[in-house]
Design a protein around this motif. Sequence first.
Motif: not given
Ligand code: BGC
Length: 762
Positions: A84-85, A114, A158, A172, A210-211, A215, A254, A257, A289-290, A321, A428, A516
């Motif tokens: 990811l990313f 994302d 995501f 959020r 998600k989530h 959440y 997803m 947390y 989630d991460a 993740m 985001w 976040e």
């Molecule tokens: C967020 C998720 C996001 C993930 C990856 C997490 O901190 O809660 O919504 O998809 O990071 O970026």
Amino acid sequence: MAKLRVCLCFSVIGLLLSGTAEAQAPISRNDTDRANALLKEMTTEEKIGQLNQPFYLKLPITGMKIDPVAYEDRVRRGEVGSFLFLTDPKEINRLQKIAMTEQRLHIPILFGFDVIHGFDTEFPVPLAMAASWDPAMAEQAQGIAAEEAAHAGLRWSFAPMLDIARDPRWGRISEGAGEDPYLGAAMARAQVRGFQGTPENPRPFMATLKHFAGYGAAEGGRDYDAVYIPEERMQNVYLPPFRAGVEAGADTVMSAYMDLNDVPASGNIHLLRDILRTELGFKGFVVSDAFAVGSLVTQGFARDSTDAALRGATAGVNMDMGSATYLERMKSLLDQGQLTLTQLDDLVRPILVAKYRLGLFENPYADATEQTHAEMLAKHRQIARVAATRSVVLLRNEGDLLPLAKTTKRIAVIGPLGNSKGDMNGPWSLTAKAEDAVSVFEGIRAKLPGSQVAYAGGVQIAKAFPSSFDGLIGPKIQTPWTPEEADRQMKSALQLAGKSDVVIMALGELTIMDFEYSSRSSLSLPGKQQELLEKIQALGKPIVLLLFSTRPLDLSWASEHIPAIMDCYFGGTETGNAVADLLVGDAVPGGKLPVTWPRAVGQIPIYYAHTTSHKPYDSPEFTSRYWDAPTSPLYPFGYGLSYSTFSISDLRLSTKTAPLDGSITATVTVANTGARAADEVVQIYLHQRFGSASRPVRELKGFRRVTLQPGQKQEISFTVGPAERTYWSAAKNGWVAESSNFDVWVGNSSTATLHESFSVVQ
Ligand code: BGC
């Protein structure tokens, strides 16, 4: 009172509740067969590798295991199921090539990101999309986002975030559809269709619901904090958007947390197995989630990381993740017999199925070059502009100050967000470029070349706390001005306002405050913006306040002193042009609030679908009330003005009595009684007067956004059937549709007064 317990299995109830939902996309036998065949070839280590999703990110974020040098080797060894990313198509292709040629079984990597409200082109943030009450537009926008992201080699977003949020302190709130399960479910369905296409016309791209789940109900609005949600609220309020998303065929979910009723969501067997798999019938794969699997230790749930791997896997989290806990610990669990190979295969299979469904084995590479960013933007800007105009909510327009005459000579744009580009993209928007976005100042100047348009910031929005995302989520936060500079800036803003015919104030929050870990304890305009607003108002000029923020802010003063207020959220790339269109009437506002707007932070939580107490609010005494504020919100859910006027009248029910399994149709006539073509959002609300549980005073059960020419009329009908009347009853511990008396209101907000009633009899 006669009651009927509707005894249907959960999946049937799901279809019943969703009403218009499409059937879930069937998982192809062929994909499953191919996945099973591949599983037979794989070593245990290769299987565990498929469950691993490392970050490809060079940000200094505490706790992240980032080791770019080792990426290649990991891919070669088959230790990466997904990254990811990573969004650079060249790097995606480079790593994919290693997977496809040097890794033993040539299993392609799934690249996820994302893609929340755009990729090259940013659309309005999801809460703004919900404010459009236009699911078709949300579908189109996410379709474009998927197209752009797929061009860069990404196959997985995501999003959509489906967390019902009734607390504007939570940053959020910007990512979801607001407070209402019905609107949330409609937006969920639309976004899944946008990302993934329809069963008849699938798109090689995946959505994530998600989530999961709850959440948005964090205590105190503090991100990540515990939530306590009883079953009836979970079923009636928090799950409907997820149910709708699963039924629309979402490939992934997803896990959240936070602790849900004291059990972390990412290790919560009841949540991820009983509810998600058994009740909702989800067939795809769950990504945590991460770092959430690793965090099961931090949260005081798992003994150590081996135990965390066991608890995540047992709960049914397929992909880890970020934390690499599965990668590092799962083998020992298998060796010790704490986890079986069958369990491992069950975790891996849906990931492989997804890769087959996406066609990744046949078509693993990105075809984008760096130049395509500009091409994508050119192709999609115009749609983003329309989307941004459709998302704005006009909160106040005293004396019809808006729209402004195009001949207005001197226009002052004032406020810290008046010439910001990056903030307009919204939270985001990590791949969008600030320079592509249109600021309010730029938009107005382009719209009115014959006017003198000038800008002054006046005040700054202060830095709240350090963040690794500063500069990535919105522009870098400036260092505070010296007192002398602050004084000079304030004076020059006042001077500019003093010599203008109209003042456009662009106030609100920095994008990063709607992100976040960005909760707020106050809803005031941050920094000295309120002071600036009051000083400018004292000059006696006509003022239009453009609010840029997703959470509702404390506008109690402004709502009495500022004649025109538009809630603009963050509209994405085309914000400035869209706002300019609206200011001069080239577009007409038609958005409606997707959240109840409190008068003050002390009213939170406040939402329209509350139950009534033993003394309704309009009783003369002993009501639930504050000494120092009305109980009512500043602006109700579903509210928003237009430059035109509408009448909604002649509510007719097809019958006044329906059987338990029957439906009634409610029909109204909506007419544009003003002088401009404009949109109205017709909404229907339902109330069950008695039953096995107290029901909310009103619940949204249908809506339609229509465009009408001046003088044009249209009949609109809504069906109220068993699906609309079914709810989860704590007393019955299950879904019920009961015989009772019902109220129906139809109008253009949750305070609609046009009313009828009907009975449901056994
Ligand atoms: C967020 C998720 C996001 C993930 C990856 C997490 O901190 O809660 O919504 O998809 O990071 O970026």
